[in-house]
Design a protein around this motif. Sequence first.
Motif, short mmCIF file in Angstrom:
data_model
loop_
_atom_site.label_atom_id
_atom_site.label_comp_id
_atom_site.label_asym_id
_atom_site.label_seq_id
_atom_site.Cartn_x
_atom_site.Cartn_y
_atom_site.Cartn_z
N LYS A 48 0.82 -1.22 0.00
CA LYS A 48 0.00 0.00 0.00
C LYS A 48 0.85 1.27 0.00
CE LYS A 48 -4.00 -2.14 2.14
NZ LYS A 48 -4.86 -2.01 0.97
N GLU A 104 -3.92 2.20 -3.24
CA GLU A 104 -4.96 1.25 -2.88
C GLU A 104 -5.75 1.84 -1.72
OE1 GLU A 104 -2.96 -2.34 -1.68
OE2 GLU A 104 -2.60 -2.98 -3.74
N SER A 160 -3.96 3.36 1.51
CA SER A 160 -2.57 3.74 1.22
C SER A 160 -2.18 5.00 1.99
CB SER A 160 -2.37 3.99 -0.28
OG SER A 160 -2.35 2.78 -0.98
N ARG A 191 0.53 -7.00 -10.67
CA ARG A 191 -0.21 -5.79 -11.04
C ARG A 191 0.22 -5.31 -12.44
NH1 ARG A 191 -2.50 -3.17 -6.37
NH2 ARG A 191 -3.34 -1.67 -7.84
#
Length: 156
Positions: free
Chosen positions: A12, A17, A20, A50
């Motif tokens: 994070k 996200e 975060s 990701r």
Amino acid sequence: MILYLGASSLVKFYMQEPDSDLVKAWIRSAEYVATCRIAYTEVISALSIRYRKGDLSKEDYDLVANTFIIDWENFIKVDFDDLEAGNLSMKYDLPRLSAMHLSAARLLAREYMKCKAAYSSEINGGPETAVFFSSADPLLCQAALNEGLTVLSLRQ
């Protein structure tokens, strides 16, 4: 404050996200940030996933991954006790990596308490433990609470 971050919380810091901003604030206020040595592989893997899913461009992936690689040198890397991790996995039905993180965080907290006891005249007041734990996994956070760690909760 010593901030122990599981890999899910550590990611994070590098990816936008939910929560975060909270993790970034904790990191800014921590004297030290610690994690288990396995987190390096976990974070690099999470960033690669990701990228492959298209959440990151190649340029962004390279930037974020390289930033993490550089930052890694500044984290306290904690080992884990393999027998304790196995016992924690059985006790709380934790996945293997979560049990390793919990073992590492407990080791860090025990070492802090030994240092605090050894230098008690120099360390006055403050909380019973200056080690704070964070993970995005609610099961791991509950296990950490049950094991006596101070857990910083994510809002999620």
